[in-house]
Design a protein around this motif. Structure first.
Motif, PDB file in Angstrom:
ATOM      1  N   SER A 198      -7.970 -96.845 -54.929  1.00 36.55           N
ATOM      2  CA  SER A 198      -6.930 -96.742 -55.946  1.00 36.55           C
ATOM      3  C   SER A 198      -5.608 -96.299 -55.328  1.00 36.55           C
ATOM      4  O   SER A 198      -5.576 -95.729 -54.229  1.00 36.55           O
ATOM      5  N   ALA A 199      -4.547 -96.560 -56.054  1.00 37.84           N
ATOM      6  CA  ALA A 199      -3.208 -96.180 -55.612  1.00 37.84           C
ATOM      7  C   ALA A 199      -2.743 -94.925 -56.349  1.00 37.84           C
ATOM      8  O   ALA A 199      -3.338 -94.518 -57.352  1.00 37.84           O
ATOM      9  N   ALA A 200      -1.696 -94.313 -55.854  1.00 46.22           N
ATOM     10  CA  ALA A 200      -1.056 -93.164 -56.494  1.00 46.22           C
ATOM     11  C   ALA A 200       0.445 -93.324 -56.354  1.00 46.22           C
ATOM     12  O   ALA A 200       0.933 -93.999 -55.440  1.00 46.22           O
ATOM     13  N   ALA A 204      10.854 -93.196 -56.249  1.00 46.40           N
ATOM     14  CA  ALA A 204       9.399 -93.202 -56.406  1.00 46.40           C
ATOM     15  C   ALA A 204       8.779 -94.087 -55.326  1.00 46.40           C
ATOM     16  O   ALA A 204       9.365 -95.080 -54.903  1.00 46.40           O
ATOM     17  N   ALA A 205       7.592 -93.683 -54.870  1.00 43.51           N
ATOM     18  CA  ALA A 205       6.875 -94.436 -53.843  1.00 43.51           C
ATOM     19  C   ALA A 205       5.414 -94.556 -54.233  1.00 43.51           C
ATOM     20  O   ALA A 205       4.858 -93.670 -54.888  1.00 43.51           O
ATOM     21  N   ILE A 206       4.788 -95.644 -53.821  1.00 39.42           N
ATOM     22  CA  ILE A 206       3.365 -95.850 -54.080  1.00 39.42           C
ATOM     23  C   ILE A 206       2.616 -95.668 -52.772  1.00 39.42           C
ATOM     24  O   ILE A 206       3.084 -96.070 -51.705  1.00 39.42           O
ATOM     25  N   THR A 207       1.456 -95.018 -52.843  1.00 37.69           N
ATOM     26  CA  THR A 207       0.645 -94.756 -51.656  1.00 37.69           C
ATOM     27  C   THR A 207      -0.818 -94.847 -52.043  1.00 37.69           C
ATOM     28  O   THR A 207      -1.164 -95.216 -53.174  1.00 37.69           O
ATOM     29  N   ALA A 208      -1.707 -94.511 -51.114  1.00 36.52           N
ATOM     30  CA  ALA A 208      -3.139 -94.524 -51.394  1.00 36.52           C
ATOM     31  C   ALA A 208      -3.545 -93.200 -52.033  1.00 36.52           C
ATOM     32  O   ALA A 208      -3.076 -92.131 -51.626  1.00 36.52           O
ATOM     33  N   ALA A 209      -4.425 -93.271 -53.022  1.00 32.41           N
ATOM     34  CA  ALA A 209      -4.854 -92.057 -53.725  1.00 32.41           C
ATOM     35  C   ALA A 209      -5.541 -91.080 -52.782  1.00 32.41           C
ATOM     36  O   ALA A 209      -5.435 -89.857 -52.961  1.00 32.41           O
ATOM     37  N   VAL A 210      -6.242 -91.589 -51.753  1.00 35.77           N
ATOM     38  CA  VAL A 210      -6.956 -90.706 -50.840  1.00 35.77           C
ATOM     39  C   VAL A 210      -6.010 -89.848 -50.006  1.00 35.77           C
ATOM     40  O   VAL A 210      -6.442 -88.893 -49.373  1.00 35.77           O
TER      41      VAL A 210
END
Length: 332
Positions: A115-117, A53-59
């Motif tokens: 926000s993050a995604a 799993a990775a976290i990124t920017a929601a945009v």
């Protein structure tokens, strides 16, 4: 003073560790970074929170004007610091987790910008297959890292604006092959990021948001040497302080037109509006070893005698998704 002594003193002032200009990071030193072609932002980055799993920017995965995220296949590129279609391992994203944003149109767009995604990957990449074995980074979503003025932090990615670069009206940017790292300092937002804040507010007002802009969930970072700054093409790039990812470059509607200002607004994972989301996804966090901040800073520098070709002249414009090939045939 003896001339040789003076020369020795001057030489000691230019060791790599004292330079703030972006430099090529040693392969393997930042094994938590990934990147992927984004439908909305060209190339985006992310940070591994586990091996799957990775976290990124929601945009990077959803549109500011739509209630639906991108449903096309996304392949996250892992296991390499050298950005090339034939380098690294492409892992298919099977699910995207987004915060439960407000249904009010303007307010939802405002929250989405900061926000993050989370990207859930199809499978774990074994160490034996990767040039750079994957290792997740600890996410500071509880605010344990106490950020102070002039604190030294780290950002890395494949694009920086350098002193003297020009901003083109068609949003052209020069992508690089080698991952670069830069040390930046946390500074007063009112002094160094006021222009960014005003442009962000103006951009969100144009999208229909007319509410109150909450400023406690972001910080300002700056290159004190005014040499370069991370900007367009690095959305989703984490800010690493004291060995933890404390925030991320998320808000595109303020960064691009101020790329020559040598400052950035970074939105924090410990923000109040992200508290419920970050607490929910924290069960996905699987950090195997904590990063030693002092060792990380020392391990970043690479032997310049082993440099690889760095620039991509053919990509001196917006990145197109098919540059990376079909996701259905290149997944792990």
């Amino acid at each position: 003073m003896n001339k040789l002594v003076v020369l020795g003193v001057l030489a000691s002032c230019f060791v790599p560790g004292l330079s703030r200009e972006p430099f090529k990071a040693r392969p393997g030193s930042l094994s938590f970074l990934v990147y992927f072609p984004s439908r909305y932002r060209g190339i985006c980055m992310g940070a591994l929170i586990s091996r799957s799993a990775a976290i990124t920017a929601a945009v990077c995965v959803t549109s500011a004007t739509s209630y639906l995220h991108d449903t096309r296949p996304i392949n996250v590129v892992t296991g390499t610091h050298y950005r090339h279609p034939r380098r690294g391992i492409r892992v298919q994203v099977t699910k995207i987790l987004l915060p439960n944003l407000s249904e009010v149109k303007g307010h939802r767009q405002y929250l989405m910008q900061k926000s993050a995604a989370v990207l859930l990957l199809k499978q774990i990449v074994p160490d034996v297959l990767a040039e750079v074995p994957l290792r997740p980074i600890d996410i500071d979503y509880l605010g344990d890292v106490q950020l102070t003025l002039q604190q030294e932090c780290l950002m890395a990615g494949w694009h920086f604006f350098y002193k003297g670069d020009k901003i083109f009206p068609v949003h052209k940017f020069l992508l690089q092959r080698n991952l670069r790292a830069q040390f930046v300092n946390t500074v007063k937002k009112g002094d160094w990021c006021e222009a960014l804040s005003l442009k962000f507010q103006k951009a969100l007002t144009n999208l229909g948001f007319h509410g109150y802009f909450e400023n406690t969930g972001s910080i300002c970072v700056r290159d004190p040497d005014r040499a370069a700054q991370p900007c367009h093409g690095m959305y989703g790039a984490p800010l690493v302080c004291e060995g933890k990812a404390v925030g991320m470059m998320m808000a595109p509607d303020s960064q691009w037109t101020n790329c020559t200002g040598f400052s950035n607004i970074i939105h924090l994972f410990s923000s109040k509006y992200l508290k419920n989301f970050m607490t929910c996804i924290s069960r996905l966090f699987d950090v195997e070893t904590s990063i030693d901040w002092k060792f990380l800073k020392q391990s970043l520098y690479v032997d310049i005698s082993r440099e690889e070709y760095d620039y991509v002249p053919a990509v001196y414009d917006k990145v197109v998704p098919n540059l990376f090939g079909s996701s259905s045939t290149e997944e792990v």
